[in-house]
Design a protein around this motif. Structure first.
Motif, PDB file in Angstrom:
ATOM      1  N   ARG A  79     -36.540 -11.590  78.044  1.00  0.00           N
ATOM      2  CA  ARG A  79     -37.664 -12.448  78.437  1.00  0.00           C
ATOM      3  C   ARG A  79     -38.960 -11.966  77.787  1.00  0.00           C
ATOM      4  O   ARG A  79     -39.767 -12.763  77.314  1.00  0.00           O
ATOM      5  N   PHE A  80     -39.146 -10.660  77.750  1.00  0.00           N
ATOM      6  CA  PHE A  80     -40.339 -10.075  77.148  1.00  0.00           C
ATOM      7  C   PHE A  80     -40.439 -10.436  75.667  1.00  0.00           C
ATOM      8  O   PHE A  80     -41.487 -10.884  75.189  1.00  0.00           O
ATOM      9  N   THR A  81     -39.329 -10.271  74.941  1.00  0.00           N
ATOM     10  CA  THR A  81     -39.357 -10.572  73.512  1.00  0.00           C
ATOM     11  C   THR A  81     -39.534 -12.072  73.264  1.00  0.00           C
ATOM     12  O   THR A  81     -40.243 -12.462  72.338  1.00  0.00           O
ATOM     13  N   LEU A  82     -38.905 -12.889  74.102  1.00  0.00           N
ATOM     14  CA  LEU A  82     -39.066 -14.339  73.940  1.00  0.00           C
ATOM     15  C   LEU A  82     -40.513 -14.776  74.188  1.00  0.00           C
ATOM     16  O   LEU A  82     -41.024 -15.663  73.506  1.00  0.00           O
ATOM     17  N   ARG A  83     -41.156 -14.161  75.157  1.00  0.00           N
ATOM     18  CA  ARG A  83     -42.551 -14.506  75.429  1.00  0.00           C
ATOM     19  C   ARG A  83     -43.442 -14.189  74.238  1.00  0.00           C
ATOM     20  O   ARG A  83     -44.319 -14.978  73.863  1.00  0.00           O
ATOM     21  N   PHE A  84     -43.230 -13.038  73.625  1.00  0.00           N
ATOM     22  CA  PHE A  84     -44.044 -12.676  72.473  1.00  0.00           C
ATOM     23  C   PHE A  84     -43.722 -13.535  71.262  1.00  0.00           C
ATOM     24  O   PHE A  84     -44.614 -13.935  70.517  1.00  0.00           O
ATOM     25  N   GLN A  85     -42.448 -13.813  71.066  1.00  0.00           N
ATOM     26  CA  GLN A  85     -42.074 -14.680  69.950  1.00  0.00           C
ATOM     27  C   GLN A  85     -42.657 -16.072  70.139  1.00  0.00           C
ATOM     28  O   GLN A  85     -43.082 -16.704  69.169  1.00  0.00           O
ATOM     29  N   ASN A  86     -42.701 -16.547  71.380  1.00  0.00           N
ATOM     30  CA  ASN A  86     -43.272 -17.861  71.651  1.00  0.00           C
ATOM     31  C   ASN A  86     -44.768 -17.868  71.348  1.00  0.00           C
ATOM     32  O   ASN A  86     -45.296 -18.836  70.790  1.00  0.00           O
ATOM     33  N   ALA A  87     -45.448 -16.798  71.699  1.00  0.00           N
ATOM     34  CA  ALA A  87     -46.882 -16.701  71.433  1.00  0.00           C
ATOM     35  C   ALA A  87     -47.169 -16.700  69.931  1.00  0.00           C
ATOM     36  O   ALA A  87     -48.205 -17.211  69.495  1.00  0.00           O
ATOM     37  N   GLY A 100     -45.220 -18.212  67.796  1.00  0.00           N
ATOM     38  CA  GLY A 100     -44.649 -19.426  67.222  1.00  0.00           C
ATOM     39  C   GLY A 100     -43.335 -19.210  66.505  1.00  0.00           C
ATOM     40  O   GLY A 100     -42.994 -19.964  65.608  1.00  0.00           O
ATOM     41  N   GLN A 101     -42.600 -18.184  66.882  1.00  0.00           N
ATOM     42  CA  GLN A 101     -41.350 -17.848  66.196  1.00  0.00           C
ATOM     43  C   GLN A 101     -40.109 -18.288  66.962  1.00  0.00           C
ATOM     44  O   GLN A 101     -39.000 -18.067  66.502  1.00  0.00           O
ATOM     45  N   VAL A 102     -40.266 -18.888  68.136  1.00  0.00           N
ATOM     46  CA  VAL A 102     -39.111 -19.277  68.938  1.00  0.00           C
ATOM     47  C   VAL A 102     -38.585 -20.623  68.453  1.00  0.00           C
ATOM     48  O   VAL A 102     -39.329 -21.590  68.350  1.00  0.00           O
ATOM     49  N   GLU A 103     -37.304 -20.665  68.136  1.00  0.00           N
ATOM     50  CA  GLU A 103     -36.669 -21.900  67.700  1.00  0.00           C
ATOM     51  C   GLU A 103     -36.379 -22.815  68.882  1.00  0.00           C
ATOM     52  O   GLU A 103     -36.625 -24.004  68.839  1.00  0.00           O
ATOM     53  N   ASN A 104     -35.835 -22.233  69.954  1.00  0.00           N
ATOM     54  CA  ASN A 104     -35.421 -22.999  71.113  1.00  0.00           C
ATOM     55  C   ASN A 104     -36.244 -22.548  72.327  1.00  0.00           C
ATOM     56  O   ASN A 104     -35.935 -21.535  72.954  1.00  0.00           O
ATOM     57  N   THR A 105     -37.266 -23.292  72.670  1.00  0.00           N
ATOM     58  CA  THR A 105     -38.132 -22.893  73.778  1.00  0.00           C
ATOM     59  C   THR A 105     -37.442 -23.018  75.132  1.00  0.00           C
ATOM     60  O   THR A 105     -37.877 -22.399  76.098  1.00  0.00           O
ATOM     61  N   ALA A 106     -36.378 -23.778  75.214  1.00  0.00           N
ATOM     62  CA  ALA A 106     -35.630 -23.885  76.471  1.00  0.00           C
ATOM     63  C   ALA A 106     -34.963 -22.565  76.828  1.00  0.00           C
ATOM     64  O   ALA A 106     -34.658 -22.315  77.997  1.00  0.00           O
ATOM     65  N   GLU A 107     -34.753 -21.720  75.835  1.00  0.00           N
ATOM     66  CA  GLU A 107     -34.143 -20.416  76.080  1.00  0.00           C
ATOM     67  C   GLU A 107     -35.021 -19.558  76.989  1.00  0.00           C
ATOM     68  O   GLU A 107     -34.514 -18.763  77.780  1.00  0.00           O
ATOM     69  N   ILE A 108     -36.331 -19.725  76.914  1.00  0.00           N
ATOM     70  CA  ILE A 108     -37.250 -18.979  77.767  1.00  0.00           C
ATOM     71  C   ILE A 108     -36.992 -19.340  79.226  1.00  0.00           C
ATOM     72  O   ILE A 108     -36.877 -18.465  80.090  1.00  0.00           O
ATOM     73  N   ARG A 109     -36.884 -20.611  79.502  1.00  0.00           N
ATOM     74  CA  ARG A 109     -36.651 -21.087  80.864  1.00  0.00           C
ATOM     75  C   ARG A 109     -35.287 -20.635  81.382  1.00  0.00           C
ATOM     76  O   ARG A 109     -35.157 -20.197  82.528  1.00  0.00           O
TER      77      ARG A 109
END
Length: 67
Positions: free
Chosen positions: A29-37, A39-48
């Motif tokens: 979750r931590f890495t996904l949050r930073f990647q989202n910030a 703009g590197q996340v391909e699938n934003t649903a993965e965060i949820r």
């Protein structure tokens, strides 16, 4: 995980396994949050999905420890 009982796969695990899953999901979750910030996340649903799975693991762990 089936839709009727989201805890079906978690009830058979030991407290050590649940604690390890909690650590792994929190790190993910931590890495996904930073990647989202960034703009590197391909699938934003993965965060949820990760956030909800972490909550399920925490709930299952709390139930196991209270018994």
């Amino acid at each position: 995980m089936n839709k009727k009982n989201p805890f079906s796969d978690l009830t058979g695990k030991s407290t050590e396994e649940l604690a390890q899953m909690e650590v792994d999901l929190a790190a993910k979750r931590f890495t996904l949050r930073f990647q989202n910030a960034l703009g590197q996340v391909e699938n934003t649903a993965e965060i949820r999905k990760t956030r909800r799975e972490l909550a399920r693991v925490k709930t299952a762990l709390k139930i196991k420890l209270s018994q």
